[in-house]
Motif scaffolding. Structure first.
Motif, mmCIF file in Angstrom:
data_model
loop_
_atom_site.group_PDB
_atom_site.id
_atom_site.type_symbol
_atom_site.label_atom_id
_atom_site.label_comp_id
_atom_site.label_asym_id
_atom_site.label_seq_id
_atom_site.Cartn_x
_atom_site.Cartn_y
_atom_site.Cartn_z
ATOM 1 N N ALA A 176 23.144 75.455 -30.630
ATOM 2 C CA ALA A 176 22.116 74.946 -29.703
ATOM 3 C C ALA A 176 20.912 75.893 -29.626
ATOM 4 N N ASN A 177 21.147 77.190 -29.739
ATOM 5 C CA ASN A 177 20.082 78.179 -29.495
ATOM 6 C C ASN A 177 19.653 78.936 -30.746
ATOM 7 N N GLY A 178 20.148 78.506 -31.900
ATOM 8 C CA GLY A 178 19.908 79.262 -33.131
ATOM 9 C C GLY A 178 18.443 79.406 -33.485
ATOM 10 N N LEU A 213 15.791 79.024 -31.687
ATOM 11 C CA LEU A 213 15.066 79.780 -30.660
ATOM 12 C C LEU A 213 15.278 81.285 -30.854
ATOM 13 N N ASN A 214 16.517 81.679 -31.093
ATOM 14 C CA ASN A 214 16.792 83.111 -31.284
ATOM 15 C C ASN A 214 16.050 83.655 -32.497
ATOM 16 N N VAL A 215 16.021 82.875 -33.583
ATOM 17 C CA VAL A 215 15.297 83.328 -34.790
ATOM 18 C C VAL A 215 13.816 83.510 -34.470
ATOM 19 N N ILE A 266 20.565 91.744 -24.430
ATOM 20 C CA ILE A 266 21.323 91.480 -23.201
ATOM 21 C C ILE A 266 21.891 90.062 -23.308
ATOM 22 N N GLY A 267 23.203 89.942 -23.187
ATOM 23 C CA GLY A 267 23.833 88.620 -23.214
ATOM 24 C C GLY A 267 23.875 87.995 -24.592
ATOM 25 N N PRO A 268 24.398 88.710 -25.586
ATOM 26 C CA PRO A 268 24.441 88.145 -26.946
ATOM 27 C C PRO A 268 25.555 87.129 -27.148
ATOM 28 N N VAL A 275 24.885 94.057 -25.173
ATOM 29 C CA VAL A 275 25.589 94.266 -23.898
ATOM 30 C C VAL A 275 25.823 92.913 -23.255
ATOM 31 N N ASP A 276 27.063 92.584 -23.037
ATOM 32 C CA ASP A 276 27.404 91.304 -22.391
ATOM 33 C C ASP A 276 28.410 91.594 -21.276
ATOM 34 N N TRP A 277 28.263 90.860 -20.172
ATOM 35 C CA TRP A 277 29.180 91.134 -19.053
ATOM 36 C C TRP A 277 30.531 90.438 -19.223
ATOM 37 N N ASN A 291 26.263 95.116 -17.581
ATOM 38 C CA ASN A 291 25.427 94.187 -16.829
ATOM 39 C C ASN A 291 24.017 94.762 -16.817
ATOM 40 N N SER A 292 23.030 93.934 -17.093
ATOM 41 C CA SER A 292 21.663 94.451 -17.156
ATOM 42 C C SER A 292 21.132 94.888 -15.797
ATOM 43 N N SER A 293 21.888 94.687 -14.720
ATOM 44 C CA SER A 293 21.448 95.237 -13.432
ATOM 45 C C SER A 293 21.666 96.746 -13.378
ATOM 46 N N THR A 301 16.429 89.108 -24.677
ATOM 47 C CA THR A 301 17.441 88.354 -23.930
ATOM 48 C C THR A 301 17.055 86.875 -23.904
ATOM 49 N N VAL A 302 18.019 86.025 -24.242
ATOM 50 C CA VAL A 302 17.770 84.579 -24.398
ATOM 51 C C VAL A 302 18.761 83.802 -23.514
ATOM 52 N N HIS A 303 18.214 82.955 -22.657
ATOM 53 C CA HIS A 303 19.030 82.084 -21.792
ATOM 54 C C HIS A 303 20.007 82.868 -20.903
ATOM 55 N N PHE A 347 21.048 83.483 -14.409
ATOM 56 C CA PHE A 347 22.320 83.927 -13.826
ATOM 57 C C PHE A 347 22.182 85.221 -13.009
ATOM 58 N N TRP A 348 20.952 85.737 -12.917
ATOM 59 C CA TRP A 348 20.769 87.050 -12.295
ATOM 60 C C TRP A 348 20.457 86.881 -10.810
ATOM 61 N N ASP A 349 21.310 87.479 -9.957
ATOM 62 C CA ASP A 349 21.138 87.326 -8.508
ATOM 63 C C ASP A 349 19.834 87.947 -8.026
HETATM 64 C C1 SAM Z 1 24.001 81.038 -21.902
HETATM 65 S S1 SAM Z 1 24.700 82.391 -22.808
HETATM 66 C C2 SAM Z 1 23.404 82.722 -24.014
HETATM 67 C C3 SAM Z 1 23.936 83.457 -25.229
HETATM 68 C C4 SAM Z 1 22.892 83.790 -26.300
HETATM 69 N N1 SAM Z 1 21.926 84.742 -25.791
HETATM 70 C C5 SAM Z 1 22.221 82.562 -26.853
HETATM 71 O O1 SAM Z 1 20.982 82.505 -26.865
HETATM 72 O O2 SAM Z 1 22.921 81.662 -27.319
HETATM 73 C C6 SAM Z 1 24.545 83.750 -21.675
HETATM 74 C C7 SAM Z 1 25.269 84.996 -22.151
HETATM 75 O O3 SAM Z 1 24.718 86.119 -21.501
HETATM 76 C C8 SAM Z 1 25.708 86.852 -20.810
HETATM 77 N N2 SAM Z 1 24.987 87.435 -19.650
HETATM 78 C C9 SAM Z 1 24.221 86.754 -18.754
HETATM 79 N N3 SAM Z 1 23.598 87.596 -17.931
HETATM 80 C C10 SAM Z 1 23.974 88.849 -18.299
HETATM 81 C C11 SAM Z 1 23.641 90.135 -17.804
HETATM 82 N N4 SAM Z 1 22.836 90.294 -16.766
HETATM 83 N N5 SAM Z 1 24.179 91.216 -18.423
HETATM 84 C C12 SAM Z 1 25.022 91.053 -19.472
HETATM 85 N N6 SAM Z 1 25.384 89.845 -19.975
HETATM 86 C C13 SAM Z 1 24.850 88.749 -19.394
HETATM 87 C C14 SAM Z 1 26.838 85.865 -20.566
HETATM 88 O O4 SAM Z 1 28.097 86.469 -20.467
HETATM 89 C C15 SAM Z 1 26.741 84.987 -21.828
HETATM 90 O O5 SAM Z 1 27.469 85.542 -22.908
#
Ligand code: SAM
Length: 214
Positions: free
Chosen positions: A28-30, A32-34, A51-53, A74-76, A103-105, A119-121, A125-127
């Motif tokens: 779905a996101n390929g 865009l990431n490229v 962040i969030g790979p 880095v992924d949580w 966590n990127s916080s 960082t993509v998508h 999710f970030w509070d």
């Molecule tokens: C919707 S997926 C997107 C994955 C990928 N970046 C893409 O474009 O397909 C979100 C990913 O980011 C991670 N994630 C979201 N917020 C994060 C954060 N603040 N720190 C680390 N990981 C995070 C989630 O665990 C998940 O693997």
């Protein structure tokens, strides 16, 4: 998949659904990431933090973009970190890529370490997004580049999983947050694509790609 379950998997892929959801995200996101990787214009010997790979499928492409690149993901989600290490075993073993849970916080890196951050998508999710953006800027070298990509709220709002915990942004809101975090905006563009969503439906996507300088 039930939209509520899909939403929680997109936020934090884990358990029995994690691998499948991650593979769906790859397709779905390929493109865009490229596009984002292209815009970061990687140069020899640079270091990139993602962040969030998820399963880290784009790491192999990233490290081929120039000589002697280093990649850190880095992924949580512990399950995603394990999957990313498994899928990228060769470049992890060679020392070109590392994956860690975090966590990127609150990133486990010194100040001014990375040339580029991607960082993509993830923003939805970030509070406290400002906290994350300040932290990302802290680990970037002075003049380092940050690429933030996320779906425009007008497009995202109709997706069935979005009511379950997604915070939506338009370009103006995100640009204001980036500037509040101290970033200097270089380029903000809409990336439009007709493609398969995480639900499997074909949708007209409108994605923001913002490039800014630390
Ligand atoms: C919707 S997926 C997107 C994955 C990928 N970046 C893409 O474009 O397909 C979100 C990913 O980011 C991670 N994630 C979201 N917020 C994060 C954060 N603040 N720190 C680390 N990981 C995070 C989630 O665990 C998940 O693997």
């Amino acid at each position: 998949m039930d939209p509520q379950i899909l939403a929680s998997q997109l936020r934090h892929p884990s358990g029995e659904h994690a691998s499948e959801v991650a593979l769906n995200m790859n397709s779905a996101n390929g493109q865009l990431n490229v596009k984002c990787i292209d815009l970061l214009n990687l140069q020899n010997s640079e270091s990139l933090l993602e962040i969030g790979p998820g399963n880290g499928v784009f790491a192999a492409d990233i490290i081929k973009r120039a000589d002697n690149l280093s990649y850190t993901g880095v992924d949580w989600s512990a399950d995603m970190v394990a999957e990313a290490k498994r899928m990228n075993e060769d470049i992890v073993t060679s020392g070109q890529a590392t994956f860690q849970q975090g966590n990127s916080s609150q990133l486990n890196f010194d100040n001014n370490v990375f040339d580029k951050v991607l960082t993509v998508h993830t923003l939805y999710f970030w509070d406290n997004p400002l906290e994350h953006l300040v932290e990302i800027r802290r680990v970037l070298k002075p003049q380092g580049l940050f690429c933030l990509a996320f779906g425009e709220s007008s497009f995202m709002k109709d997706l069935p999983f979005v009511p379950y915990g997604f915070e939506l942004y338009d370009r103006e809101l995100a640009c204001n947050l980036l500037q509040d975090a101290g970033f200097r905006l270089l380029n903000a563009e809409y990336y439009a694509e007709q493609g398969v969503s995480n639900t499997g439906e074909v949708v007209d996507k409108i994605i923001n790609i913002i490039i800014c300088k630390a």
